[in-house]
Design a protein around this motif. Structure first.
Motif, short mmCIF file in Angstrom:
data_model
loop_
_atom_site.label_atom_id
_atom_site.label_comp_id
_atom_site.label_asym_id
_atom_site.label_seq_id
_atom_site.Cartn_x
_atom_site.Cartn_y
_atom_site.Cartn_z
N VAL A 115 0.95 -1.19 0.03
CA VAL A 115 -0.05 0.03 0.15
C VAL A 115 0.92 1.16 -0.06
O VAL A 115 2.09 0.95 0.42
CB VAL A 115 -0.90 -0.02 1.15
N PRO A 116 0.20 2.38 -0.44
CA PRO A 116 1.21 3.61 -0.23
C PRO A 116 1.97 3.88 0.90
O PRO A 116 1.11 3.62 2.17
CB PRO A 116 0.11 4.68 -0.64
N PHE A 117 2.98 4.26 1.01
CA PHE A 117 3.97 4.69 2.16
C PHE A 117 3.76 3.46 3.15
O PHE A 117 3.39 3.57 4.42
CB PHE A 117 3.27 5.83 2.88
N GLY A 118 3.99 2.20 2.54
CA GLY A 118 3.88 0.95 3.24
C GLY A 118 5.11 0.54 3.65
O GLY A 118 5.94 1.00 4.13
N LEU A 119 5.01 -0.85 3.95
CA LEU A 119 6.27 -1.67 4.39
C LEU A 119 7.26 -2.31 3.38
O LEU A 119 6.76 -2.53 2.28
CB LEU A 119 5.52 -2.80 5.28
N THR A 120 8.49 -1.85 3.66
CA THR A 120 9.45 -2.76 2.83
C THR A 120 9.56 -4.16 3.13
O THR A 120 8.62 -4.71 3.94
CB THR A 120 10.81 -1.98 3.30
#
Length: 366
Positions: A115-120
């Motif tokens: 998701v946008p600005f999510g987890l690496t």
């Protein structure tokens, strides 16, 4: 018959009986379970396609043929975006793909890809295994009769290919761009027109002008789609897919009937491929980035702070709308935010802090 003859004959008989008993397991029949796997990826496509094919083969190998896998790439049995329904209905036993394709069925699916600005990759792996992510995924899957496991990751993706420079958020208005998942919803907030296309249809739409821009994955995979033939501006970093987790989604009714040992083998094979694909992708991305820029004249561009801030504001709006749809999306979002804060703060101190200082000292740069 004297005693000596009796003992001799008895010994021969006992040996023959023992031999018969020991030989019996060698001729025992093995039960074979069919596992038809459909995919959202093109056949033999480097990265996502070859990874999916490798996992299908590995499951059969590790079970010594007890599970006989039959793999179908996108379009060979059903269309890429029909994979979910094919498995949920029981027509196939499993799919390999990206679960954010199913956000129309429930927005919560997006969190288990990216998701946008999510987890690496490092962060989502920690969340899934130790932060409650898998339990939420299982709960969501239950609603559709599915059991899902992480089975690959493409890592941090590029921002996309554009046929013109984009310097401000206004430059995105009216742009027709291929971007699935909640990232596409963010673009819509900024006045762009998001288009969801399977990988096999991206090139023809970009070349024909049906779309103005596209994201796919990263240098390795993008190189083989020849996206550089239709667009020369390659933007980074992607806001929409910082660590895209891929999925083996299985029909739960089928999965629940498997012996425990075969369930464990499937899980082990998925964990193996999850790490292997990430390593393979990271290795190749640097190599093919050089090819794109040095051999094909691709121009790297970094999104401006103004554009990235606009992505962030629009992402917050998309999340707020998503969590209002149902309870599991809300709880998944809350768990995801907690993981992003917890693991993200540590990554900032450790991995990011170290690589920034290392690259400064060694002079490594884009």
């Amino acid at each position: 018959m004297d005693r000596r003859s009796f003992l001799k004959n008895a010994s021969i008989g006992a040996t023959a009986a023992a031999a018969t008993t020991l030989a019996a397991p060698a001729v025992r029949a093995q039960t074979t379970t069919e596992m038809v796997i459909v995919s959202t990826w093109p056949r033999d496509f480097p990265g996502v396609g070859t990874s999916a094919q490798r996992l299908a083969k590995r499951i059969s190998e590790l079970t010594e043929g007890r599970i006989a896998t039959q793999y179908y790439a996108a379009g060979e049995r059903v269309g890429a975006f029909d994979s979910f329904d094919e498995v949920a209905s029981g027509n196939a036993q499993a799919y390999l793909g990206a679960d954010y394709y199913w956000k129309g069925k429930n927005p919560a699916w997006a969190f288990f890809t990216a998701v946008p600005f999510g987890l690496t990759y490092t962060e989502i792996d920690a969340w899934m295994k130790f932060g409650g992510g898998q339990a939420l995924w299982d709960e969501l899957g239950d609603e559709f009769g599915l059991k899902c496991m992480a089975a690959g990751n493409t890592g941090s993706q590029m921002g996309g290919w554009f046929n013109k420079e984009v310097n401000t958020a206004d430059d995105l208005k009216g742009l027709k761009m291929r971007m699935p998942g909640l990232g596409g919803d963010v673009l819509a907030k900024l006045g762009a027109s998001p288009v969801s296309l399977p990988g096999g249809q991206i090139y023809e739409n970009l070349v024909s002008g049906a779309i103005d821009a596209t994201e796919w994955i990263g240098p390795w995979n993008d190189y083989y789609l020849k996206l550089y033939e239709a667009a020369k501006y390659y933007y980074y970093p992607g806001f929409h897919e910082p660590g895209s987790q891929l999925s083996l989604g299985m029909n739960k009714s089928w999965y629940s009937k498997l012996p425990d040992i075969d369930k464990q083998i499937i899980e082990a094979a998925c964990m193996e491929e999850n790490g292997k694909q990430m390593a393979e992708t990271n290795w190749n991305n640097g190599i093919f980035l050089d090819k794109l820029t040095n051999e094909h004249g691709v121009k790297l561009r970094k999104f401006s702070d103004e554009i990235y801030d606009a992505f962030g504001k629009a992402s917050d709006e998309v999340f707020q709308e998503a969590i209002e749809t149902n309870d599991i999306t809300k709880r998944t979002y809350e768990s995801f935010v907690a993981a992003r804060s917890n693991v993200g703060r540590w990554m900032l101190l450790a991995d990011t802090g170290y690589t920034e200082m290392r690259n400064r000292v060694l002079g490594i740069s884009v």
